[in-house]
Design a protein around this motif. Structure first.
Motif, PDB file in Angstrom:
ATOM      1  N   GLN A 126     -12.988  -8.406  93.536  1.00 37.01           N
ATOM      2  CA  GLN A 126     -11.828  -7.165  93.765  1.00 37.01           C
ATOM      3  C   GLN A 126     -11.144  -7.798  94.830  1.00 37.01           C
ATOM      4  OE1 GLN A 126     -12.808  -3.227  95.208  1.00 37.01           O
ATOM      5  NE2 GLN A 126     -12.146  -2.403  93.059  1.00 37.01           N
ATOM      6  N   SER A 127      -9.922  -8.154  94.719  1.00 39.90           N
ATOM      7  CA  SER A 127      -9.062  -8.604  95.823  1.00 39.90           C
ATOM      8  C   SER A 127      -8.736  -7.506  96.979  1.00 39.90           C
ATOM      9  CB  SER A 127      -7.847  -9.239  95.282  1.00 39.90           C
ATOM     10  OG  SER A 127      -7.975 -10.293  94.574  1.00 39.90           O
ATOM     11  N   GLY A 136     -11.812  -9.859  99.659  1.00 38.86           N
ATOM     12  CA  GLY A 136     -11.985  -8.857  98.811  1.00 38.86           C
ATOM     13  C   GLY A 136     -13.661  -8.681  98.625  1.00 38.86           C
ATOM     14  N   LEU A 188     -17.872  -1.509  91.027  1.00 40.59           N
ATOM     15  CA  LEU A 188     -17.395  -2.804  90.524  1.00 40.59           C
ATOM     16  C   LEU A 188     -18.052  -3.303  89.401  1.00 40.59           C
ATOM     17  CD1 LEU A 188     -16.969  -5.015  93.705  1.00 40.59           C
ATOM     18  CD2 LEU A 188     -15.250  -3.544  92.701  1.00 40.59           C
ATOM     19  N   GLU A 191     -15.280  -4.193  86.947  1.00 44.95           N
ATOM     20  CA  GLU A 191     -14.763  -5.783  87.375  1.00 44.95           C
ATOM     21  C   GLU A 191     -15.471  -6.619  87.073  1.00 44.95           C
ATOM     22  OE1 GLU A 191     -11.785  -5.883  88.541  1.00 44.95           O
ATOM     23  OE2 GLU A 191     -10.988  -4.050  89.447  1.00 44.95           O
TER      24      GLU A 191
END
Length: 262
Positions: A126-127, A136, A188, A191
């Protein structure tokens, strides 16, 4: 050596601008122009870590977690936070924390843990909106050879010395792509799934987090302290490579506050 010379090395690697809004990374006790002779690196500031610093002649403690997150109203030793801050000031020990900025730095916490687990060619999961493309939270990469989720977790136990791994139902098929996020990474999971990971390694998962993978991947909770113990080696290597004339010590008193009955 001045504290500023030491913190400049850390902040070039993990700029304070990368920390989250709730965080308190940076110099917590002490002044940038103060002279220090030796640093102790730990995960947290505790009474035991303070004991070690005083015993070993360390006048700077570098930790991953900030001792102070919220404003303090009293210095009356009512709790360990107040007690350690008061003790640090009286003993002339500076305290510096490198927390979510170290999590988000290129080559930071998740990168280090992924390398320990044999994950190759990592990319950020996740940037960070304000940093470079490699900054990130979390990383995702590949294993040299595919393996079962159970075999990967057994290997992870051996590599990290884990007593316990909490995990979701094991997804079908072998694992080739692995996502990693040190600290609390439940947010996350989506993600990791979108990145095509067959395994996601993190900590502090809630009950419903173990249902979210829904058979698409296996999530493994290895414990918060266990996932972030690599901060000690990361900071030690960073300072040893850049400050060859400054003494740095890895804490032997950095202990997990969570205990397990197995």
């Amino acid at each position: 050596m001045k504290i500023k010379a030491i913190t400049d090395v850390i902040e070039r690697f993990a700029p304070l601008g990368l920390q989250e809004s709730y965080d308190n990374s940076g110099l917590i006790v002490g002044r940038p122009e103060d002279e220090v002779r030796r640093a102790l690196i730990a995960v947290d500031v505790t009474d035991e870590v303070m004991d070690e610093a005083e015993r070993e002649g360390c006048d700077l403690i570098l930790t991953h977690h900030p001792l102070v997150f919220h404003p303090l109203k009293r210095f009356n030793s009512a709790g360990y936070v107040e007690r350690c801050v008061e003790r640090a000031i009286r003993s002339g020990v500076a305290l510096y924390a490198c927390h979510t900025n170290l999590d988000s730095a290129c080559g930071g916490m998740s990168w280090r843990l992924a390398r320990q687990l044999g994950v190759e060619r990592p990319e950020v999961l996740q940037s960070h909106p304000e940093g470079a493309s490699c900054t990130g939270f979390g990383v995702v990469g590949t294993l040299p050879e595919p393996m079962s989720a159970a075999a990967f977790m057994r290997g992870m136990q051996r590599r990290l010395g884990l007593r316990v791994i909490r995990h979701s139902a094991i997804a079908p098929g072998e694992v080739r792509r692995v996502a990693v996020c040190t600290g609390a990474g439940g947010s996350l999971i989506g993600e990791a799934r979108r990145a095509g990971a067959g395994m996601y390694v993190t900590s502090d998962l809630r009950y419903n987090d173990f249902m979210e993978p829904d058979g698409a991947l296996t999530v493994a909770d290895i414990g918060h302290f266990e996932s972030e113990y690599c901060a000690i080696d990361l900071l030690f290597d960073l300072l040893s490579e850049n400050l060859i004339n400054f003494a740095v010590r890895k804490s032997e008193s950095s202990r997990n506050p969570v205990h397990y009955m197995v």
